[in-house]
Scaffold this active site. Structure first.
Site, PDB file in Angstrom:
ATOM      1  N   TYR A  25      10.623 -39.138  41.668  1.00 25.22           N
ATOM      2  CA  TYR A  25      11.634 -38.667  42.622  1.00 25.22           C
ATOM      3  C   TYR A  25      12.445 -37.568  41.949  1.00 25.22           C
ATOM      4  O   TYR A  25      13.666 -37.573  41.933  1.00 25.22           O
ATOM      5  CB  TYR A  25      12.525 -39.826  43.079  1.00 25.22           C
ATOM      6  CG  TYR A  25      13.187 -39.597  44.418  1.00 25.22           C
ATOM      7  CD1 TYR A  25      12.458 -39.649  45.598  1.00 25.22           C
ATOM      8  CD2 TYR A  25      14.555 -39.338  44.497  1.00 25.22           C
ATOM      9  CE1 TYR A  25      13.068 -39.450  46.824  1.00 25.22           C
ATOM     10  CE2 TYR A  25      15.178 -39.141  45.729  1.00 25.22           C
ATOM     11  CZ  TYR A  25      14.425 -39.199  46.886  1.00 25.22           C
ATOM     12  OH  TYR A  25      15.027 -38.998  48.117  1.00 25.22           O
ATOM     13  N   GLY A  26      11.713 -36.617  41.344  1.00 17.52           N
ATOM     14  CA  GLY A  26      12.362 -35.458  40.741  1.00 17.52           C
ATOM     15  C   GLY A  26      12.472 -34.356  41.778  1.00 17.52           C
ATOM     16  O   GLY A  26      12.639 -34.615  42.978  1.00 17.52           O
ATOM     17  N   ARG A  49       9.656 -45.520  37.606  1.00 15.19           N
ATOM     18  CA  ARG A  49       9.510 -46.340  36.392  1.00 15.19           C
ATOM     19  C   ARG A  49      10.742 -47.243  36.231  1.00 15.19           C
ATOM     20  O   ARG A  49      11.817 -46.949  36.795  1.00 15.19           O
ATOM     21  CB  ARG A  49       9.349 -45.438  35.168  1.00 15.19           C
ATOM     22  CG  ARG A  49      10.475 -44.458  34.982  1.00 15.19           C
ATOM     23  CD  ARG A  49      10.248 -43.583  33.766  1.00 15.19           C
ATOM     24  NE  ARG A  49      10.944 -42.319  33.854  1.00 15.19           N
ATOM     25  CZ  ARG A  49      10.905 -41.394  32.914  1.00 15.19           C
ATOM     26  NH1 ARG A  49      10.194 -41.590  31.838  1.00 15.19           N
ATOM     27  NH2 ARG A  49      11.550 -40.252  33.065  1.00 15.19           N
ATOM     28  N   HIS A 109      -0.309 -30.048  41.255  1.00 17.93           N
ATOM     29  CA  HIS A 109      -0.653 -29.031  40.248  1.00 17.93           C
ATOM     30  C   HIS A 109      -2.052 -29.393  39.745  1.00 17.93           C
ATOM     31  O   HIS A 109      -2.385 -30.580  39.619  1.00 17.93           O
ATOM     32  CB  HIS A 109       0.396 -29.091  39.132  1.00 17.93           C
ATOM     33  CG  HIS A 109       0.265 -28.072  38.049  1.00 17.93           C
ATOM     34  ND1 HIS A 109      -0.537 -26.957  38.125  1.00 17.93           N
ATOM     35  CD2 HIS A 109       0.865 -27.996  36.830  1.00 17.93           C
ATOM     36  CE1 HIS A 109      -0.424 -26.239  37.015  1.00 17.93           C
ATOM     37  NE2 HIS A 109       0.432 -26.864  36.207  1.00 17.93           N
ATOM     38  N   GLY A 135      10.509 -27.383  43.001  1.00 21.20           N
ATOM     39  CA  GLY A 135      10.596 -28.499  43.938  1.00 21.20           C
ATOM     40  C   GLY A 135      11.822 -28.442  44.827  1.00 21.20           C
ATOM     41  O   GLY A 135      11.744 -28.766  46.010  1.00 21.20           O
ATOM     42  N   GLU A 232      21.109  -8.311  34.673  1.00 22.11           N
ATOM     43  CA  GLU A 232      20.612  -7.522  35.811  1.00 22.11           C
ATOM     44  C   GLU A 232      19.209  -7.921  36.262  1.00 22.11           C
ATOM     45  O   GLU A 232      18.711  -7.387  37.263  1.00 22.11           O
ATOM     46  CB  GLU A 232      20.643  -6.025  35.467  1.00 22.11           C
ATOM     47  CG  GLU A 232      22.065  -5.491  35.372  1.00 22.11           C
ATOM     48  CD  GLU A 232      22.102  -3.970  35.267  1.00 22.11           C
ATOM     49  OE1 GLU A 232      21.151  -3.324  35.722  1.00 22.11           O
ATOM     50  OE2 GLU A 232      23.085  -3.446  34.721  1.00 22.11           O
TER      51      GLU A 232
HETATM   52  N1  LIG Z   1       2.434 -26.142  42.520  1.00 16.12           N
HETATM   53  C1  LIG Z   1       3.584 -25.675  42.067  1.00 16.12           C
HETATM   54  O1  LIG Z   1       3.917 -24.502  42.205  1.00 16.12           O
HETATM   55  C2  LIG Z   1       4.495 -26.619  41.349  1.00 16.12           C
HETATM   56  C3  LIG Z   1       5.770 -26.188  40.981  1.00 16.12           C
HETATM   57  C4  LIG Z   1       6.601 -27.070  40.289  1.00 16.12           C
HETATM   58  C5  LIG Z   1       6.126 -28.361  39.988  1.00 16.12           C
HETATM   59  N2  LIG Z   1       4.873 -28.740  40.372  1.00 16.12           N
HETATM   60  C6  LIG Z   1       4.347 -30.065  40.035  1.00 16.12           C
HETATM   61  O2  LIG Z   1       5.118 -31.094  40.629  1.00 16.12           O
HETATM   62  C7  LIG Z   1       5.058 -32.262  39.817  1.00 16.12           C
HETATM   63  C8  LIG Z   1       6.465 -32.770  39.596  1.00 16.12           C
HETATM   64  O3  LIG Z   1       7.256 -31.718  39.093  1.00 16.12           O
HETATM   65  P1  LIG Z   1       8.844 -31.731  39.280  1.00 16.12           P
HETATM   66  O4  LIG Z   1       9.277 -30.322  39.094  1.00 16.12           O
HETATM   67  O5  LIG Z   1       9.206 -32.447  40.508  1.00 16.12           O
HETATM   68  O6  LIG Z   1       9.274 -32.606  38.015  1.00 16.12           O
HETATM   69  P2  LIG Z   1      10.698 -33.267  37.715  1.00 16.12           P
HETATM   70  O7  LIG Z   1      11.757 -32.749  38.597  1.00 16.12           O
HETATM   71  O8  LIG Z   1      10.855 -33.165  36.233  1.00 16.12           O
HETATM   72  O9  LIG Z   1      10.480 -34.815  38.123  1.00 16.12           O
HETATM   73  C9  LIG Z   1       9.667 -35.578  37.372  1.00 16.12           C
HETATM   74  C10 LIG Z   1       9.624 -36.999  37.916  1.00 16.12           C
HETATM   75  O10 LIG Z   1       8.637 -37.634  37.079  1.00 16.12           O
HETATM   76  C11 LIG Z   1       9.152 -38.872  36.659  1.00 16.12           C
HETATM   77  N3  LIG Z   1       8.591 -39.217  35.348  1.00 16.12           N
HETATM   78  C12 LIG Z   1       8.622 -38.483  34.216  1.00 16.12           C
HETATM   79  N4  LIG Z   1       8.021 -39.160  33.221  1.00 16.12           N
HETATM   80  C13 LIG Z   1       7.616 -40.347  33.751  1.00 16.12           C
HETATM   81  C14 LIG Z   1       6.948 -41.470  33.239  1.00 16.12           C
HETATM   82  N5  LIG Z   1       6.560 -41.518  31.958  1.00 16.12           N
HETATM   83  N6  LIG Z   1       6.690 -42.507  34.067  1.00 16.12           N
HETATM   84  C15 LIG Z   1       7.084 -42.463  35.358  1.00 16.12           C
HETATM   85  N7  LIG Z   1       7.725 -41.414  35.918  1.00 16.12           N
HETATM   86  C16 LIG Z   1       7.988 -40.374  35.116  1.00 16.12           C
HETATM   87  C17 LIG Z   1      10.641 -38.663  36.549  1.00 16.12           C
HETATM   88  O11 LIG Z   1      11.194 -39.931  36.602  1.00 16.12           O
HETATM   89  P3  LIG Z   1      12.763 -40.252  36.415  1.00 16.12           P
HETATM   90  O12 LIG Z   1      13.342 -39.867  37.753  1.00 16.12           O
HETATM   91  O13 LIG Z   1      12.750 -41.695  36.161  1.00 16.12           O
HETATM   92  O14 LIG Z   1      13.240 -39.387  35.282  1.00 16.12           O
HETATM   93  C18 LIG Z   1      10.931 -37.777  37.766  1.00 16.12           C
HETATM   94  O15 LIG Z   1      11.154 -38.568  38.908  1.00 16.12           O
HETATM   95  C19 LIG Z   1       4.310 -31.855  38.555  1.00 16.12           C
HETATM   96  O16 LIG Z   1       2.960 -32.215  38.682  1.00 16.12           O
HETATM   97  C20 LIG Z   1       4.449 -30.337  38.554  1.00 16.12           C
HETATM   98  O17 LIG Z   1       3.432 -29.629  37.877  1.00 16.12           O
HETATM   99  C21 LIG Z   1       4.065 -27.907  41.056  1.00 16.12           C
END
Ligand SMILES: NC(=O)c1ccc[n+]([C@@H]2O[C@H](COP(=O)([O-])OP(=O)(O)OC[C@H]3O[C@@H](n4cnc5c(N)ncnc54)[C@H](OP(=O)(O)O)[C@@H]3O)[C@@H](O)[C@H]2O)c1
Length: 331
Positions: A25-26, A49, A109, A135, A232
């Site tokens: 839920y990031g 988690r 991704h 996101g 800038e």
């Molecule tokens: N296609 C695109 O352009 C694009 C752009 C950005 C991101 N993405 C993808 O989107 C996905 C998520 O990215 P985001 O930017 O949303 O990341 P984020 O804001 O950092 O959120 C990460 C989430 O993962 C959870 N997490 C991290 N480590 C964990 C673990 N060991 N066990 C369980 N949960 C864990 C975190 O939990 P907590 O809340 O408990 O900390 C948080 O809820 C990734 O696969 C990223 O590559 C894609």
């Protein structure tokens, strides 16, 4: 280029009729959950988690998050929206042992699948549904009536419905308002990582720091150096976003444009071997392996680099300028 699909072209049925687990839920997890709920998806489980910092945030948004295993066990569709470097650990410990047979697994991704970190069994649909951008923007653009451009891909189609699920998923998170296109895990993974390493983040920060240091070495004040190499950037980025590179050039002074055209070629020649090495490194999966290895060491390498970057002199100059600009702009 294939024509984009929009919301009206897409049947949301394949998604609305299924139980969906969102893992994480990031930035993306929260935006996907809120958008799909607003789009009429009713069966959403948020999997977090133990001790997750996001539990209160999810509750404040009206969801009741559950543990990872509980979210996964009844789901027909599992969207893994956790940090990429944690995907393998989450898959091994929580998804693989608890998932239903024939489940559809969605990634936002190409990283974990293209670089072989996860190899889902043959009975799973394995889908890429990538909203291209940060996101938070998935939600803010949706709230304004828009969306981010979406790309879908299918790595495994066990059910014969993977493509329909991929398109429906992108549509319910708002991408059907901006355009939905086909891709592959391989294409999305390399484009995303090369873009962020060589251009948008690593490349841009390297140029800004180098420019700042060159100006300071030439006797320019840190304040002035910061404004001309970092502050800038936003104005130029906004122009490029709105008009493209050619349009940006048309909007700036002829002096800036003439000088920029002169130096583009030598700069490109200097960085070409670096970019080529990045493409090879990423394509071979070496970057993914190094990053996951660092995650396994509690991100020691990342934290060390982050700490040393924080001490660069341009940070102090930037903080002073941001403070002054904010104070002046306050009513
Ligand atoms: N296609 C695109 O352009 C694009 C752009 C950005 C991101 N993405 C993808 O989107 C996905 C998520 O990215 P985001 O930017 O949303 O990341 P984020 O804001 O950092 O959120 C990460 C989430 O993962 C959870 N997490 C991290 N480590 C964990 C673990 N060991 N066990 C369980 N949960 C864990 C975190 O939990 P907590 O809340 O408990 O900390 C948080 O809820 C990734 O696969 C990223 O590559 C894609």
């Amino acid at each position: 280029m294939s024509a984009p699909l929009y919301e009206a072209d897409i049947d949301l049925g394949p998604l609305k009729s299924r139980r969906i687990a969102l893992i994480g839920y990031g930035n993306h997890g929260r935006s996907h959950a809120l958008n799909m709920r607003d789009m009429g998806v009713t069966s959403i489980a948020i999997g977090l988690r133990d001790g997750s910092a996001s539990i209160d945030k999810a509750r404040a948004d009206g969801f009741e998050p559950v543990g990872l295993a509980d979210a996964v066990k009844d789901a027909d569709v599992i969207a893994i929206l956790a940090a990429d470097e944690a995907h393998k650990a989450i898959w091994d410990a929580h998804v693989a042992p608890n998932r239903k047979p024939g489940v559809a697994v969605i990634f936002s991704h190409g990283f974990s699948i293209d670089y072989g970190l996860i190899e889902p069994p043959a009975d799973c649909d394995v889908i890429l549904a990538a909203a291209k951008g940060p996101g938070g923007a998935v939600r803010t653009s949706f709230e304004k009536g828009g969306g981010l451009v979406g790309f879908w891909g299918v790595h495994q189609d066990a059910s014969g419905e993977a493509e329909a699920v991929a398109k429906a998923y992108l549509a319910v998170i708002g991408c059907g308002r901006a355009g939905i296109y086909p891709t592959t895990f391989k294409e999305e993974a390399l484009a995303d990582i090369l873009g962020e390493q060589a251009v948008l983040v690593g490349g841009m920060c390297a140029l800004a720091r180098e420019g700042f240091e060159q100006l300071v070495a030439a006797g320019i004040s840190e304040r002035m150096a910061y404004i001309d190499t970092v502050h800038e950037l936003k104005y130029i980025a906004d122009l490029i976003h709105e008009r493209g590179i050619h349009g940006m050039y048309a909007a700036i002074s002829d002096t800036a444009e003439f000088g920029a055209h002169e130096v583009e070629d030598p700069i490109r020649e200097a960085v070409r071997p670096v970019f080529e090495a990045i493409v090879k490194d990423v394509t071979a999966g070496n970057f993914a392996r190094r990053w996951v290895a660092d995650f396994d060491q509690d991100r020691a390498g990342l934290y060390e680099k982050r700490a040393s970057a924080k001490d660069h002199p341009l940070e102090a100059a930037g903080a002073e300028i941001r403070k002054a600009v904010t104070r002046r702009s306050e009513p």
